[in-house]
Write a protein that holds these residues in place. Structure first.
Motif, mmCIF file in Angstrom:
data_model
loop_
_atom_site.group_PDB
_atom_site.id
_atom_site.type_symbol
_atom_site.label_atom_id
_atom_site.label_comp_id
_atom_site.label_asym_id
_atom_site.label_seq_id
_atom_site.Cartn_x
_atom_site.Cartn_y
_atom_site.Cartn_z
ATOM 1 N N ASP A 15 -6.198 59.536 -8.266
ATOM 2 C CA ASP A 15 -7.011 58.337 -8.112
ATOM 3 C C ASP A 15 -6.587 57.620 -6.834
ATOM 4 O OD1 ASP A 15 -9.012 56.600 -9.377
ATOM 5 O OD2 ASP A 15 -8.180 57.369 -11.247
ATOM 6 N N LEU A 16 -7.546 57.284 -6.008
ATOM 7 C CA LEU A 16 -7.293 56.527 -4.784
ATOM 8 C C LEU A 16 -7.813 55.105 -4.997
ATOM 9 C CD1 LEU A 16 -6.338 56.543 -1.808
ATOM 10 C CD2 LEU A 16 -8.690 57.164 -1.184
ATOM 11 N N LYS A 71 -5.587 51.881 8.731
ATOM 12 C CA LYS A 71 -4.672 52.946 9.151
ATOM 13 C C LYS A 71 -3.524 53.106 8.159
ATOM 14 C CE LYS A 71 -5.458 52.713 14.169
ATOM 15 N NZ LYS A 71 -4.842 52.360 15.490
ATOM 16 N N ALA A 72 -3.019 51.991 7.665
ATOM 17 C CA ALA A 72 -1.933 52.047 6.686
ATOM 18 C C ALA A 72 -2.408 52.704 5.388
ATOM 19 C CB ALA A 72 -1.400 50.640 6.412
ATOM 20 N N ILE A 73 -3.618 52.387 4.967
ATOM 21 C CA ILE A 73 -4.191 53.024 3.778
ATOM 22 C C ILE A 73 -4.255 54.535 3.973
ATOM 23 C CG2 ILE A 73 -6.335 53.317 2.474
ATOM 24 C CD1 ILE A 73 -6.828 50.280 2.948
ATOM 25 N N SER A 129 1.600 48.771 -6.758
ATOM 26 C CA SER A 129 2.582 48.036 -5.968
ATOM 27 C C SER A 129 3.310 48.939 -4.971
ATOM 28 C CB SER A 129 3.600 47.343 -6.876
ATOM 29 O OG SER A 129 4.234 48.279 -7.731
ATOM 30 N N ASP A 130 3.150 50.254 -5.093
ATOM 31 C CA ASP A 130 3.738 51.194 -4.133
ATOM 32 C C ASP A 130 2.956 52.495 -4.219
ATOM 33 O OD1 ASP A 130 5.224 52.969 -2.617
ATOM 34 O OD2 ASP A 130 7.158 52.216 -3.300
ATOM 35 N N TYR A 131 2.218 52.823 -3.157
ATOM 36 C CA TYR A 131 1.380 54.026 -3.153
ATOM 37 C C TYR A 131 2.186 55.326 -3.113
ATOM 38 C CZ TYR A 131 -2.842 51.228 -2.326
ATOM 39 O OH TYR A 131 -3.891 50.338 -2.453
ATOM 40 N N GLN A 132 3.456 55.245 -2.743
ATOM 41 C CA GLN A 132 4.237 56.465 -2.553
ATOM 42 C C GLN A 132 5.318 56.643 -3.609
ATOM 43 O OE1 GLN A 132 5.574 56.511 1.532
ATOM 44 N NE2 GLN A 132 3.484 56.591 2.327
ATOM 45 N N ALA A 133 5.243 55.867 -4.658
ATOM 46 C CA ALA A 133 6.212 55.984 -5.748
ATOM 47 C C ALA A 133 5.461 56.192 -7.063
ATOM 48 C CB ALA A 133 7.088 54.738 -5.831
ATOM 49 N N ALA A 160 -1.466 55.905 1.472
ATOM 50 C CA ALA A 160 -2.112 56.193 0.197
ATOM 51 C C ALA A 160 -2.798 57.549 0.160
ATOM 52 C CB ALA A 160 -3.133 55.102 -0.132
ATOM 53 N N MET A 161 -3.025 58.164 1.327
ATOM 54 C CA MET A 161 -3.793 59.406 1.357
ATOM 55 C C MET A 161 -3.002 60.572 1.939
ATOM 56 S SD MET A 161 -7.556 57.857 2.407
ATOM 57 C CE MET A 161 -8.442 59.367 2.002
#
Length: 608
Positions: free
Chosen positions: A109-110, A195-197, A77-81, A201-202
Motif C-alpha cells: 500500500d502506498l 521527490k522525498a515521497i 510515521s516512517d515509510y521505511q520501517a 516511500a517508493m
C-alpha cells in the motif's frame, strides 16, 4: 464497438497483471505467529502456500509501516520501517522471497496523500513557520466571523466527520487533513516533498524487490489551492461536503504522470489506484489509458458503495437497493473500456466495506449463505478486468453478529466518529438508523480475524490470547480447515472458478460484456463474448460465448417466465449449449431442471 481486449495495444505479450488473481491481506487480522493478538508478516509467510494453492498470483499487503495506528496503519510515521507488531524489514524481505520463489508477486500500500502527525516531516513542518518543511503540508491562517470568532480557512467536511482543518497552537495556523486530524495532508505542490515521497516511500521498497503498489487515495493529491468554501448542500451543518475541492484536482494528472515517469515505469512496477468520487467513465479513462502513461488500473467504487448514503454526512444511513441498480452499475463499468486502451478491476470486497455475502448475498441461513457466496464467486470470476479478492472472501466470511455492541466491539476510527456524531445530534431515529447502517456497512466487518480452523480464536492466534479484534462467534462452522478438503465448499468453488477464469481468459478476463434482462429483479444475466479471438482470425460466428445466469433471490426462478432461452441467447441450436459450471452440489444435481434455478443457484453455459 471495438474489442475489450487491449493486449494488441501493448508492446509484446499481455501484461502479467491483467490475467492475475490479486489477494488483499490485512496484516493485523490474517495470522498471528507470536501470540500477541496481532497478525504479522511471519504469519502471512506461514500461509503463503495456502494462497498459492487458491490460485493467487499477487499478494497486496495493506499498510504494515511504522504507525501510531490511529487509522490502522493508514497514518504512517516512517515509510521505511515496519510496525513492530507486524515484524521487521527482514520479514518483508523473506515475504518477497517467499512470493517470488512460488512465481507470485507482492505489492504494498502506498499512502502518500497524508502522513501521521507523528512523522518527522510533520514534526518539522509544525515546529515553526520558517522551517524548510513548513510547505510540505498545507497550512492556512484562521478566518474570523462577524463576531470575531476564529473559524477554519474553509467549510470543508472531512471523511471521518468534522472539519478538514485543525488549529495548531504553536504556530497559530490551521493544517489540512481530509481524514482524521492525526493524518495531515502532504502538499504535492511542493516539488521537494514529491521527490522525498518517490525516494523514501517508493524506490526504497522497489529496490528491495516489491513488484508495485496499490496507491491509496490516488486522485486527491491536487487540491484547489484558492481554497474556496464549498456550496451549502447540508443546511444547518457547519461543515459541508467538498470532494470537488480535492478529487481530480487541477494538477492531478501532471503529478501521476510524473510519479509514473520517475518511479513506476523505470521499475516496471504495477500500479492500481484507489479512485473515489469519480463516477463517470470519462473521468476515469485519463487515469488508465495506456497512452496517458499514468496508472495500470484503478478501483472505482460505484458498485461497492451501493447501500451507503454517500461518503459524507449520511454514509451509514443504509438504503435498500434493487438488483437492477446493481446490474446497471456493473454493466456501465464492464462496457466502458470497449474501443479504448484502458483497463479496469473486478472486486466486491476490501478493508473498507462490509462483507459481500452479507450485503449482496444472503447470510440468514446456512443454505442461502453457501449458495449466495458461490454465486458471488461466479459473478466476480466471469467479469472483465483484473480480479481482486479480499482475505476470507474465499470462504464466505460474513459480517460481525448484529448482537455485538458498537461501543464495545467496533474499533474503526470512521465507524466510531460517525456513531458519536449521530449520538451528539440527539435524534433517536438517526441513532437507530446509523446503528443499523454500521451493522451492514462498517469497515470493522472486514477486519475481524481470519477464520482458519475451529480451535480457540479460530486458529488466528493461540488459545488464551486476546486478539486485537474479537473473533466471529460462528468460526467453528465457518473456517478454512472445514472447507479445505471439500471440493464442493465455497473455498473449493473459488479454486475451481479461478482456474476456469484463467483457462478461458479470452472470455472472462478480456471478453466483451453483454447484459440481458437488466430490469429483472431476480435474475442477473449476461453473455461474455470472446472478442479476443479476433486476433487469431476466428470468425465472429465461431467465437466462443458464455452465458452467466444467476438467481439473486431466495426463491426458485423459472427461466421461461423471465423470457430467457439459453440456446437462443448463446446463438446455438437447442441442446447444443454446454453447462460448464453450476453452483449446486453433486447431490442436488439429479433434481436439477434445465429451466429452473434453485434459490441463489447460478450456472454458466458455453455455446460449444
Amino acid at each position: 464497438m471495438g474489442s475489450v481486449n487491449n493486449a494488441s495495444l501493448c508492446v509484446g505479450k499481455t501484461p502479467w497483471w491483467k490475467e492475475a488473481v490479486f489477494y488483499q491481506v490485512y496484516p493485523a487480522s490474517f495470522k498471528d505467529s507470536n501470540n500477541d493478538g496481532w497478525g504479522d508478516i511471519p504469519g502471512l509467510i506461514a500461509k503463503i502456500d495456502y494462497l498459492h494453492d487458491l490460485g493467487v498470483d499477487c499478494v497486496w499487503l495493506s499498510p504494515m509501516f511504522e504507525s501510531p495506528q490511529k487509522d490502522m496503519g493508514y497514518d504512517i510515521s516512517d515509510y521505511q520501517a515496519v510496525y513492530s507488531r507486524y515484524g521487521t524489514l527482514s520479514d518483508v524481505d523473506n515475504l518477497i522471497a517467499a512470493c517470488h520463489v512460488r512465481g507470485m508477486k507482492l505489492i504494498l500500500d502506498l499512502v502518500v496523500n497524508h502522513t501521521s502527525d507523528q512523522h518527522p516531516w510533520f514534526q518539522e513542518s509544525r515546529s515553526s513557520k520558517t522551517n524548510p518543511k513548513r510547505d510540505w503540508y498545507m497550512w492556512k491562517p484562521a478566518r474570523y466571523d462577524a463576531n470575531g470568532n476564529r473559524i477554519p480557512p474553509t467549510n470543508w467536511r472531512s471523511y471521518f466527520a468534522g472539519p478538514t482543518w485543525t488549529w495548531d497552537e504553536l504556530t497559530q495556523e490551521y493544517y489540512l487533513h481530509l481524514y482524521d486530524n492525526s493524518q495531515p495532508d502532504l502538499n504535492w505542490e511542493n516539488e521537494e516533498c514529491r521527490k522525498a515521497i518517490y525516494n523514501e516511500a517508493m524506490r526504497f521498497w522497489l529496490d528491495r524487490g516489491v513488484d508495485g503498489f496499490r496507491i491509496d487515495t490516488v486522485n486527491k493529491y491536487s487540491k484547489r489551492t484558492d481554497f474556496p468554501d464549498a456550496p451549502v448542500t447540508m443546511p444547518g451543518e457547519t461543515d459541508q461536503p467538498a470532494a470537488e475541492m480535492w478529487c481530480n484536482g487541477p494538477r492531478i494528472h501532471e503529478f501521476i504522470r510524473e510519479m509514473n515517469e520517475q518511479v513506476l515505469a523505470p521499475y516496471n512496477a504495477v500500479s492500481v489506484g484507489e479512485l473515489s468520487n469519480t463516477p463517470l467513465p470519462s473521468q476515469v479513462l485519463p487515469y488508465v489509458s495506456a497512452a496517458a502513461k499514468e496508472l495500470d488500473m484503478v478501483f472505482e467504487f460505484s458498485t461497492i458503495r451501493l447501500g451507503t448514503g454517500g461518503p459524507f454526512h449520511g454514509k451509514y444511513l443504509y438504503r435498500e437497493f434493487p438488483l437492477s441498480e446493481l446490474k446497471a452499475y456493473v454493466a456501465t463499468w464492464q462496457q466502458w473500456l470497449e474501443g479504448t486502451d484502458g483497463w479496469h478491476t473486478v472486486f466486491c470486497e476490501n478493508h473498507d466495506n462490509g462483507r459481500a455475502v452479507s450485503r449482496f448475498g444472503d447470510d440468514s441461513t446456512v443454505e442461502s449463505w453457501e449458495a449466495s457466496a458461490k454465486t458471488i464467486a461466479l459473478w466476480q470470476a466471469t467479469l472483465t478486468g483484473t480480479i481482486f479478492l479480499y482475505q476470507g472472501q474465499e470462504i464466505g466470511m460474513v459480517n460481525m453478529p448484529k448482537e455485538w455492541r458498537i461501543e464495545q466491539e467496533y474499533k474503526d476510527v470512521e465507524s466510531l466518529n460517525f456513531y458519536r456524531e449521530a449520538k451528539a445530534f440527539g435524534d433517536a431515529e438517526r441513532i437507530r438508523k446509523t446503528e443499523e447502517g454500521l451493522r451492514i456497512l462498517a469497515r470493522d466487518h472486514s477486519r475481524i480475524p481470519m477464520q482458519w480452523d475451529a480451535s480457540p480464536n479460530a486458529g488466528f492466534t493461540s488459545a488464551g490470547v486476546t486478539p486485537w479484534m474479537r473473533v466471529h462467534d460462528g468460526f467453528k462452522d465457518l473456517n478454512v480447515e472445514k472447507q479445505e478438503g471439500d471440493d464442493e465448499s465455497i473455498l473449493g468453488f473459488y479454486k475451481k472458478i479461478l482456474k476456469l477464469r484463467k483457462e478461458y481468459s479470452g472470455l472472462f478476463v478480456h471478453g466483451a460484456f453483454r447484459p440481458s434482462l437488466q430490469e429483472d429483479e431476480t435474475l442477473f444475466v449476461y453473455v461474455k463474448d470472446d472478442q479476443g479471438s479476433e486476433e487469431s482470425g476466428v470468425q465472429a460466428d465461431k467465437r466462443r460465448k458464455a452465458l452467466v445466469v444467476m438467481n439473486f433471490s431466495g426463491q426458485p426462478a423459472i427461466l421461461r417466465e423471465h423470457n430467457l432461452n439459453v440456446a437462443a441467447t448463446l446463438g446455438c441450436k437447442q441442446g447444443e449449449e454446454r453447462l460448464l459450471v453450476t453452483t449446486l452440489k453433486k447431490k442436488d444435481t439429479p433434481r436439477m431442471e434445465a429451466g429452473v434455478l434453485e434459490p441463489w443457484e447460478s450456472r454458466m453455459y458455453l455455446n460449444f
